[in-house]
Enzyme design. Sequence first.
Site, PDB file in Angstrom:
ATOM      1  N   THR A  42       0.613  -1.261  -0.075  1.00  0.00           N
ATOM      2  CA  THR A  42      -0.053  -0.117  -0.004  1.00  0.00           C
ATOM      3  C   THR A  42       0.866   1.309   0.067  1.00  0.00           C
ATOM      4  OG1 THR A  42      -0.072  -0.278   2.418  1.00  0.00           O
ATOM      5  CG2 THR A  42      -2.045  -0.942   1.139  1.00  0.00           C
ATOM      6  N   LEU A  83       9.236  -1.055  -0.218  1.00  0.00           N
ATOM      7  CA  LEU A  83       7.779  -1.257   0.414  1.00  0.00           C
ATOM      8  C   LEU A  83       8.025  -0.801   1.899  1.00  0.00           C
ATOM      9  CD1 LEU A  83       5.073  -2.526   0.561  1.00  0.00           C
ATOM     10  CD2 LEU A  83       6.149  -4.595   1.039  1.00  0.00           C
ATOM     11  N   ILE A  84       7.308   0.136   2.252  1.00  0.00           N
ATOM     12  CA  ILE A  84       7.279   0.441   3.706  1.00  0.00           C
ATOM     13  C   ILE A  84       5.942   0.141   4.358  1.00  0.00           C
ATOM     14  CG2 ILE A  84       9.056   2.467   3.079  1.00  0.00           C
ATOM     15  CD1 ILE A  84       6.607   4.555   3.294  1.00  0.00           C
ATOM     16  N   SER A  85       4.959   0.049   3.599  1.00  0.00           N
ATOM     17  CA  SER A  85       3.673  -0.393   4.257  1.00  0.00           C
ATOM     18  C   SER A  85       2.902  -1.362   3.678  1.00  0.00           C
ATOM     19  CB  SER A  85       2.935   0.852   4.564  1.00  0.00           C
ATOM     20  OG  SER A  85       1.925   0.597   5.491  1.00  0.00           O
ATOM     21  N   SER A  86       1.957  -2.218   4.181  1.00  0.00           N
ATOM     22  CA  SER A  86       1.223  -3.094   3.656  1.00  0.00           C
ATOM     23  C   SER A  86      -0.102  -3.571   4.223  1.00  0.00           C
ATOM     24  CB  SER A  86       2.229  -4.233   3.188  1.00  0.00           C
ATOM     25  OG  SER A  86       2.551  -5.009   4.310  1.00  0.00           O
TER      26      SER A  86
END
Length: 331
Positions: free
Chosen positions: A86, A93-96
């Site tokens: 996300t 990638l820092i948030s999912s």
Amino acid sequence: MGTHLERFAEPAAEARQALVRMIVADGGLTDPAWCRAFEEVPRHLFVPYYFVHRPGGYERLWCEDLDPVRRERWLRGAYYDGPLATRVRDGELISSSSQPSLMARMLQALDVRDGDAVLEIGAGTGYNAALLCHRLGDGRVTTIDVDTEITESARAHLTDAGYRPRVVTGDGARGCPERAPFDRIIATCTLPSVPRAWLPQCRPGARILAPLSTGLIALRVRDDDRGRVAEGHFLRTSAYFVALRGGSAVPERRIGGVPRRMLENDLFRFLLTLTAGSLDPHEALSLWERERRPTRDRFGVTVSGRGQWAWLDDPGGPYVWPLGEPGDGER
């Protein structure tokens, strides 16, 4: 509420029902209260856009795409039982949004009771906080993240969905003392060790559930002659999350001389990560073979004011090693 909620309400409800049926059939949901939460909290509201990895980068899918085929792909993906990227920054990638079936297993393992106060470490999209609010009520849930963009986005998603927990911007490794004490702490990001700052923010008997070394550690907090202590075993399941930011980084480990077939074994990689900085990889391999390839649930962790250590089978030994650095999360 957002226009995308109204536009996709009916197909989204059908997709949620299908997702819940699949998780139930796989044994991931057995508690009726959590079943209702997953049936009624609209995940698509928390992922109005997300990124799909493609060779050379990421493709963004979003709810307002003018192409109806891509909009359908977005909605289908929102209720796919898998993690969704996300937030991506400079290709990282820092948030999912975590895999729903794993979220279900974690929330059930958290073992909440009516009236419990819960602290969530890692706000993400706000979806997990919404599930907690559905189960416990808005006033019993606090979610914290170090990134202002993430907390603002999570707060907006939660408001759109009709939930209003306390959303805090701060270092999750330090907990949230102004909202303590807590009956449960759940982390949705991988930790290098369990922050000792959490312990005094817990009531005796509290439960801590956190991703650690590709596994999920479930700790029970108690008081004894050593002061406040948290201790428990790993769950059997594997768990891969984005690393905690703001506290200590998850250490990388250079490995040489270990057979490739072993490095590709999920359980052996778990042992290597858990013993990083304490056991030489060859010692870890010897332990692995001597103990007949132990599963995650044979390992555990003890956290106290004197430090923390991991162990196999018994916190009293013979296989015990230090975990993390003294004072993690207490800067």
